[in-house]
Write a protein that holds these residues in place. Structure first.
Motif, PDB file in Angstrom:
ATOM      1  N   ALA A 378      37.111  22.342  40.457  1.00 49.36           N
ATOM      2  CA  ALA A 378      36.693  21.878  41.737  1.00 49.36           C
ATOM      3  C   ALA A 378      35.346  22.998  42.020  1.00 49.36           C
ATOM      4  CB  ALA A 378      37.499  22.351  42.863  1.00 49.36           C
ATOM      5  N   GLY A 379      34.277  22.310  42.627  1.00 47.90           N
ATOM      6  CA  GLY A 379      33.003  23.328  43.029  1.00 47.90           C
ATOM      7  C   GLY A 379      32.184  23.336  41.899  1.00 47.90           C
ATOM      8  N   MET A 380      32.106  22.608  40.991  1.00 50.01           N
ATOM      9  CA  MET A 380      31.319  22.701  39.930  1.00 50.01           C
ATOM     10  C   MET A 380      30.674  21.397  39.705  1.00 50.01           C
ATOM     11  SD  MET A 380      31.821  25.824  38.597  1.00 50.01           S
ATOM     12  CE  MET A 380      31.146  25.772  37.108  1.00 50.01           C
ATOM     13  N   ALA A 381      29.522  21.142  39.129  1.00 50.71           N
ATOM     14  CA  ALA A 381      28.744  19.951  39.002  1.00 50.71           C
ATOM     15  C   ALA A 381      27.765  19.881  37.563  1.00 50.71           C
ATOM     16  CB  ALA A 381      27.749  19.805  40.234  1.00 50.71           C
ATOM     17  N   CYS A 382      27.742  18.958  37.136  1.00 51.90           N
ATOM     18  CA  CYS A 382      27.091  18.508  36.087  1.00 51.90           C
ATOM     19  C   CYS A 382      25.673  17.899  36.303  1.00 51.90           C
ATOM     20  CB  CYS A 382      27.932  17.938  34.793  1.00 51.90           C
ATOM     21  SG  CYS A 382      26.989  18.074  33.208  1.00 51.90           S
ATOM     22  N   THR A 383      24.639  18.544  35.853  1.00 55.69           N
ATOM     23  CA  THR A 383      23.375  17.793  36.163  1.00 55.69           C
ATOM     24  C   THR A 383      22.379  18.068  35.064  1.00 55.69           C
ATOM     25  OG1 THR A 383      23.671  18.093  38.519  1.00 55.69           O
ATOM     26  CG2 THR A 383      21.573  17.437  38.065  1.00 55.69           C
ATOM     27  N   ASP A 384      21.439  17.058  34.429  1.00 55.23           N
ATOM     28  CA  ASP A 384      20.726  17.307  33.400  1.00 55.23           C
ATOM     29  C   ASP A 384      21.218  18.224  32.443  1.00 55.23           C
ATOM     30  OD1 ASP A 384      18.839  15.850  35.000  1.00 55.23           O
ATOM     31  OD2 ASP A 384      18.218  17.243  36.030  1.00 55.23           O
ATOM     32  N   GLY A 385      22.247  18.236  31.966  1.00 53.80           N
ATOM     33  CA  GLY A 385      22.810  18.979  30.731  1.00 53.80           C
ATOM     34  C   GLY A 385      23.107  20.362  31.130  1.00 53.80           C
ATOM     35  N   ALA A 386      23.312  20.844  32.486  1.00 55.94           N
ATOM     36  CA  ALA A 386      23.771  22.102  32.900  1.00 55.94           C
ATOM     37  C   ALA A 386      25.042  22.000  33.824  1.00 55.94           C
ATOM     38  CB  ALA A 386      22.561  22.795  33.383  1.00 55.94           C
ATOM     39  N   ILE A 387      25.854  22.900  33.705  1.00 57.69           N
ATOM     40  CA  ILE A 387      26.965  22.897  34.651  1.00 57.69           C
ATOM     41  C   ILE A 387      26.751  24.185  35.697  1.00 57.69           C
ATOM     42  CG2 ILE A 387      29.390  23.421  34.900  1.00 57.69           C
ATOM     43  CD1 ILE A 387      29.471  22.223  31.925  1.00 57.69           C
ATOM     44  N   THR A 388      26.607  23.724  36.882  1.00 58.79           N
ATOM     45  CA  THR A 388      26.373  24.953  37.982  1.00 58.79           C
ATOM     46  C   THR A 388      27.457  24.966  38.745  1.00 58.79           C
ATOM     47  OG1 THR A 388      25.127  23.215  39.183  1.00 58.79           O
ATOM     48  CG2 THR A 388      23.979  24.413  37.639  1.00 58.79           C
ATOM     49  N   ALA A 389      27.711  26.199  39.647  1.00 60.83           N
ATOM     50  CA  ALA A 389      28.837  26.333  40.453  1.00 60.83           C
ATOM     51  C   ALA A 389      28.044  26.213  41.597  1.00 60.83           C
ATOM     52  CB  ALA A 389      29.289  27.817  40.459  1.00 60.83           C
ATOM     53  N   ALA A 390      28.794  25.435  42.608  1.00 63.20           N
ATOM     54  CA  ALA A 390      28.332  25.265  44.276  1.00 63.20           C
ATOM     55  C   ALA A 390      28.933  26.322  44.982  1.00 63.20           C
ATOM     56  CB  ALA A 390      28.538  23.757  44.526  1.00 63.20           C
ATOM     57  N   VAL A 391      30.028  27.212  44.449  1.00 61.50           N
ATOM     58  CA  VAL A 391      30.794  28.095  45.595  1.00 61.50           C
ATOM     59  C   VAL A 391      30.578  29.292  44.669  1.00 61.50           C
ATOM     60  CG1 VAL A 391      32.046  26.169  46.574  1.00 61.50           C
ATOM     61  CG2 VAL A 391      32.899  27.096  44.657  1.00 61.50           C
ATOM     62  N   SER A 392      30.952  30.035  45.455  1.00 59.65           N
ATOM     63  CA  SER A 392      30.995  31.737  44.838  1.00 59.65           C
ATOM     64  C   SER A 392      32.151  31.436  43.747  1.00 59.65           C
ATOM     65  CB  SER A 392      31.312  32.717  45.886  1.00 59.65           C
ATOM     66  OG  SER A 392      32.383  32.693  46.479  1.00 59.65           O
ATOM     67  N   LYS A 393      32.202  32.319  42.959  1.00 62.78           N
ATOM     68  CA  LYS A 393      33.341  32.448  41.816  1.00 62.78           C
ATOM     69  C   LYS A 393      33.933  33.969  41.963  1.00 62.78           C
ATOM     70  CE  LYS A 393      30.322  33.807  38.200  1.00 62.78           C
ATOM     71  NZ  LYS A 393      29.707  33.595  36.611  1.00 62.78           N
ATOM     72  N   ARG A 394      35.162  34.057  41.546  1.00 64.69           N
ATOM     73  CA  ARG A 394      36.010  35.433  41.298  1.00 64.69           C
ATOM     74  C   ARG A 394      36.048  35.664  39.917  1.00 64.69           C
ATOM     75  NH1 ARG A 394      37.759  37.094  46.344  1.00 64.69           N
ATOM     76  NH2 ARG A 394      39.251  38.422  44.969  1.00 64.69           N
ATOM     77  N   THR A 395      36.157  36.609  39.481  1.00 68.25           N
ATOM     78  CA  THR A 395      36.480  37.206  38.143  1.00 68.25           C
ATOM     79  C   THR A 395      37.745  38.113  38.267  1.00 68.25           C
ATOM     80  OG1 THR A 395      35.135  39.051  38.203  1.00 68.25           O
ATOM     81  CG2 THR A 395      34.135  36.965  37.386  1.00 68.25           C
ATOM     82  N   PHE A 396      38.567  37.912  37.259  1.00 67.17           N
ATOM     83  CA  PHE A 396      39.642  38.646  37.322  1.00 67.17           C
ATOM     84  C   PHE A 396      39.960  39.563  36.000  1.00 67.17           C
ATOM     85  CE2 PHE A 396      40.273  35.007  40.004  1.00 67.17           C
ATOM     86  CZ  PHE A 396      41.068  35.536  41.060  1.00 67.17           C
ATOM     87  N   PRO A 397      39.370  40.713  36.189  1.00 66.14           N
ATOM     88  CA  PRO A 397      39.425  41.453  34.663  1.00 66.14           C
ATOM     89  C   PRO A 397      40.716  42.116  34.386  1.00 66.14           C
ATOM     90  CG  PRO A 397      38.701  43.069  36.544  1.00 66.14           C
ATOM     91  CD  PRO A 397      38.591  41.386  36.915  1.00 66.14           C
ATOM     92  N   ARG A 398      41.048  42.123  33.187  1.00 66.81           N
ATOM     93  CA  ARG A 398      42.562  42.830  32.617  1.00 66.81           C
ATOM     94  C   ARG A 398      42.471  44.114  32.664  1.00 66.81           C
ATOM     95  NH1 ARG A 398      42.664  41.152  27.511  1.00 66.81           N
ATOM     96  NH2 ARG A 398      43.738  43.034  26.654  1.00 66.81           N
ATOM     97  N   ALA A 399      43.433  44.701  33.416  1.00 69.46           N
ATOM     98  CA  ALA A 399      44.164  46.251  32.961  1.00 69.46           C
ATOM     99  C   ALA A 399      44.962  46.138  32.031  1.00 69.46           C
ATOM    100  CB  ALA A 399      44.090  46.685  34.358  1.00 69.46           C
ATOM    101  N   HIS A 400      44.959  47.379  31.510  1.00 70.31           N
ATOM    102  CA  HIS A 400      46.115  47.582  30.514  1.00 70.31           C
ATOM    103  C   HIS A 400      47.117  48.719  30.939  1.00 70.31           C
ATOM    104  CE1 HIS A 400      43.914  45.099  27.459  1.00 70.31           C
ATOM    105  NE2 HIS A 400      42.807  45.846  28.127  1.00 70.31           N
ATOM    106  N   LEU A 401      48.468  48.470  30.963  1.00 71.16           N
ATOM    107  CA  LEU A 401      49.313  49.331  31.202  1.00 71.16           C
ATOM    108  C   LEU A 401      50.128  49.325  29.942  1.00 71.16           C
ATOM    109  CD1 LEU A 401      50.737  47.570  34.551  1.00 71.16           C
ATOM    110  CD2 LEU A 401      48.992  49.351  34.490  1.00 71.16           C
ATOM    111  N   HIS A 402      50.128  50.751  29.770  1.00 69.91           N
ATOM    112  CA  HIS A 402      51.003  51.190  28.243  1.00 69.91           C
ATOM    113  C   HIS A 402      52.110  51.865  28.596  1.00 69.91           C
ATOM    114  CE1 HIS A 402      47.113  49.697  26.205  1.00 69.91           C
ATOM    115  NE2 HIS A 402      46.604  50.726  26.886  1.00 69.91           N
ATOM    116  N   LYS A 403      53.218  51.283  28.043  1.00 73.39           N
ATOM    117  CA  LYS A 403      54.283  51.710  28.083  1.00 73.39           C
ATOM    118  C   LYS A 403      55.126  52.370  26.635  1.00 73.39           C
ATOM    119  CE  LYS A 403      59.171  50.922  29.980  1.00 73.39           C
ATOM    120  NZ  LYS A 403      59.045  51.851  31.171  1.00 73.39           N
ATOM    121  N   ARG A 404      55.169  53.279  26.370  1.00 70.49           N
ATOM    122  CA  ARG A 404      55.927  53.735  25.180  1.00 70.49           C
ATOM    123  C   ARG A 404      57.354  53.728  25.177  1.00 70.49           C
ATOM    124  NH1 ARG A 404      52.526  56.361  21.898  1.00 70.49           N
ATOM    125  NH2 ARG A 404      50.546  57.226  22.554  1.00 70.49           N
TER     126      ARG A 404
END
Length: 412
Positions: A378-404
């Motif tokens: 949703a919110g994406m479109a394909c035009t002339d061989g390119a995929i573009t976003a019409a809405v803002s996107k969010r990224t979710f980086p991964r954090a690392h929790l280590h438990k011994r």
């Protein structure tokens, strides 16, 4: 000073000591050697008798098996993925879906190599759970490894697995609901002159999936270098028949921007829910902070490593339009000439790797003259061989929790 003959013997002994898959029992066990893959070996270390069934491995949905190895040259460990394809004789077009990742300490986390063992065993073993939702059928399982120390190499062994009823077969269509949203296998160092990981780092996969174990002492890194990274890292996507190929984030890649298509946006596959698995002895589940349910599957390591759940948290919203190009999810181009397909699911195309717009809400990646339609998010479109976003996107980086944990050593 070593003579040339002595050096060759030492090299041969080192190669013989490299790791191979012990369980599940690999295809063509009698002809499988332990050297890393070269480009002509992709996938499954191609050779005469590559798909001979030495032993069929029964592995039912929801069942946890311990994956084990033979050999002593573990190159200081590294990172591994465990994947499935519905093809019983995989080719370059096969799509591999990751069911479990181990970042650091795989196939062992000792400094250098393990002591030689006459029986050939000694590396750690790793519990891997077959997704509960996977339908009955015959699949090909793969173990892939990016080593930490030494030459930049890529290892891959494959094994036949029967899920559920004997004789049942699997297809990309009936497995798509279970595997389609899982990440694609990540490939690098094939060869390292085209796309290389950094020595001394436990490679941090851009999308390891939700069944993940991090070694507590892992030296995480995601550095990539080489002009071929944009296509090589997507080789596991094949023709995308099981589900929408995952697009790698490209984090840390120093591949020249000119090798990547401009003005495109990442097309994200929906998150997959990994099945719950029972903890191995000596391990306990730690709370997981996540925007969606995440299940951490324990790993059994040599001393100094432990399992850790993954924590995901929303990041600040980024503008929808970015000047930075994003790596394409194009599969690697085949050496064979492209022949347009006549399938009703195929849109003919001419250049392998190109994005083909099929209407404005669907796209396909050109592979062997054929682009198979895939629905855009949703919110994406394909035009002339390119995929573009019409809405803002969010990224979710991964954090690392280590438990011994107090104990976790399981040796063969």
């Amino acid at each position: 000073m070593f003579s040339k003959a002595t050096a060759l013997l030492a090299l041969a002994a080192s190669a013989a000591a490299h790791m191979t898959l012990n369980y599940p029992v690999p295809y063509g066990k009698a002809t499988l050697n332990s050297s890393p893959l070269v480009p002509g070996d992709w996938p499954c270390k191609q050779r005469t008798g590559v798909y001979e069934v030495s032993e069929m491995n029964q592995w039912d949905a929801g069942e946890t098996k311990e994956v084990s190895f033979i050999g002593s040259a573990v190159h200081g460990g590294g990172s591994c993925q465990f994947s499935l394809t519905t093809d019983s004789n995989p080719t370059e077009a096969s799509q591999w879906k990751v069911i479990h990742s181990v970042v650091g300490g795989c196939p062992s986390n000792v400094t250098g190599n393990l002591p030689e063992n006459p029986a050939g065993t000694g590396a750690a073993v790793f519990p891997v759970t077959m997704p509960e939702s996977i339908p009955d059928g015959l699949y090909t399982f793969a173990w892939t490894w990016l080593n930490k120390i030494g030459n930049r190499e890529f290892y891959m062994n494959c094994a036949p697995v029967q899920v559920g009823e004997t004789g049942a077969t699997a297809s990309s269509a009936n497995a798509a609901s279970a595997l389609g949203a899982l990440p694609d296998m990540f490939v690098a160092n094939l060869p390292d002159t085209s796309c290389s990981t950094k020595e001394g780092e436990d490679f941090n996969y851009p999308d390891p999936g939700q069944s993940l174990v991090d070694g507590a002492s892992a030296d995480l890194g995601d550095d990539l270098s080489g002009a071929g990274c944009a296509s090589m890292t997507q080789m596991g996507a094949g023709n995308g028949q099981i589900g929408t190929p995952t697009q790698a984030s490209g984090s840390g890649s120093s591949a020249p921007a000119a090798t990547q298509p401009a003005a495109t946006a990442v097309v994200s596959a929906p998150a997959a829910s990994a099945p719950a698995a029972s903890s191995a002895p000596g391990y306990s589940a730690a709370p997981v902070a996540s925007a969606s349910p995440v299940v951490s599957v324990p790993g059994v390591f040599a001393p100094g490593a432990s399992s850790a759940p993954v924590a995901s948290a929303p990041a600040a919203t980024e503008p929808a339009t970015s000047a930075a190009p994003v790596a394409s999810a194009a599969p690697v181009a085949s050496a064979a000439p492209s022949t347009p397909s006549t399938s009703e699911d195929c849109t003919p195309c001419t250049t392998d790797g190109d994005v083909v717009c099929i209407g404005t809400s669907s796209f396909g990646l050109c592979n062997r003259g054929c682009a198979v339609a895939q629905q855009l998010a949703a919110g994406m479109a394909c035009t002339d061989g390119a995929i573009t976003a019409a809405v803002s996107k969010r990224t979710f980086p991964r954090a690392h929790l280590h438990k011994r944990h107090g104990s976790g050593l399981r040796l063969n």
